[in-house]
Design an enzyme around this catalytic site. Structure first.
Site, PDB file in Angstrom:
ATOM      1  N   TYR A 159       0.836  -1.204   0.000  1.00 43.46           N
ATOM      2  CA  TYR A 159       0.000   0.000   0.000  1.00 43.46           C
ATOM      3  C   TYR A 159       0.871   1.255   0.000  1.00 43.46           C
ATOM      4  O   TYR A 159       0.644   2.181  -0.787  1.00 43.46           O
ATOM      5  CB  TYR A 159      -0.914  -0.033   1.224  1.00 43.46           C
ATOM      6  N   LYS A 163       1.009   4.023  -2.961  1.00 38.46           N
ATOM      7  CA  LYS A 163       0.594   5.398  -2.724  1.00 38.46           C
ATOM      8  C   LYS A 163       1.741   6.379  -2.963  1.00 38.46           C
ATOM      9  O   LYS A 163       1.520   7.510  -3.416  1.00 38.46           O
ATOM     10  CB  LYS A 163       0.027   5.540  -1.314  1.00 38.46           C
TER      11      LYS A 163
END
Length: 271
Positions: A159, A163
């Site tokens: 993640y 991001k």
């Protein structure tokens, strides 16, 4: 170079629009008299948000779209053109999480997160950017995270990587699209009350939660308002709490000292 966008009458496409930040942003755009195509992997949720928009006097449709499918995104573009005759704003908002210790995460965890979070933006670029470039106007919104600015989330490494990639991608995209009349906004929320927990896959023992910025939780509705305002004013970066700016400045001023201080915090927490 900023590109403010008049939202009255604009046609807005939102992926991951059936809940959370996507839903809140779709409603915020509609309150500014934009027309909205709400898409989500869950068709019922997308249609429910479109119905909410209709209740407040807006114009919207809800569609099932899998952002890992370029064919689905192409169909989304076609649906917006057929309903509203144009596309002005594209919000790339889908996201999933994989939790686990960095040394235990299998390829499938990395592949799922990167395919949904990052490659969905690459597909969207191929589908929608030719249209925006041809008309010389419009706006792209990419949803990143505070985890894309501050790398504290070692329990969710795919993640964090996805991001961070979206932040860099968005900056580069702004340099490319800005001179061509198209704006870019990168949304980097800190803690937001959403249902992303539904999209979490857990692998093995989860590493002890790392230090996260001590920022207040905000509602998805507040983030949606910030997103619509940023598009209307042509702003690039959306933060949900002002405190993150100080930490970013400190990190940029002395990355070595910043990182060592964070490591020391982790060491103290384990003792």
């Amino acid at each position: 170079m900023t590109h403010p966008l008049e939202l009255t009458g604009a046609a807005v496409v939102v992926t991951g629009g059936g809940s959370g930040i996507g839903r809140a942003s779709a409603l915020a755009f509609a309150r500014r008299r934009a027309r909205v195509v709400v898409s989500d992997l869950d068709a019922a949720r997308a249609q429910a948000v479109a119905a909410e928009i209709a209740v407040i006097g807006g114009d919207a449709i809800g569609l099932r779209v899998d952002a890992t499918s370029e064919a689905d995104l192409t169909a989304l573009r076609t649906a917006c053109l057929e309903r509203f005759g144009r596309v002005d704003v594209v919000m790339n908002n889908v996201g999933v999480l994989a939790l686990g210790a960095p040394e235990s995460l299998p390829d499938e965890a990395w592949q799922r997160v990167l395919d949904v979070n990052l490659m969905s933006v690459a597909r969207s670029n191929r589908v929608f950017l030719p249209l925006l470039l041809a008309q010389g106007s419009g706006h792209v919104v990419n949803t990143s995270s505070a985890s894309g600015l501050l790398a504290y989330g070692f329990d969710r490494l795919p993640y964090v990587a996805s991001k961070h990639a979206i932040v860099g991608l968005s900056e580069a995209l702004a340099l490319y699209l800005g001179p061509r009349g198209v704006g870019v906004t990168c949304v980097c929320p800190s803690g937001v009350i959403t249902n992303i927990v539904e999209q979490i896959a857990v692998y093995g023992e989860v590493a002890a939660s790392p230090r996260a910025p001590d920022h207040p939780l905000v509602s998805a509705e507040a983030v949606g308002e910030l997103v619509a305002e940023a598009v209307a004013k042509g702003r690039f970066l959306v933060l949900t709490v002002p405190e993150i700016r100080d930490e970013l400045v400190g990190r940029a001023g002395n990355l070595e000292a910043y990182l060592q201080a964070r490591i020391a915090e982790q060491t103290e927490g384990r003792s």
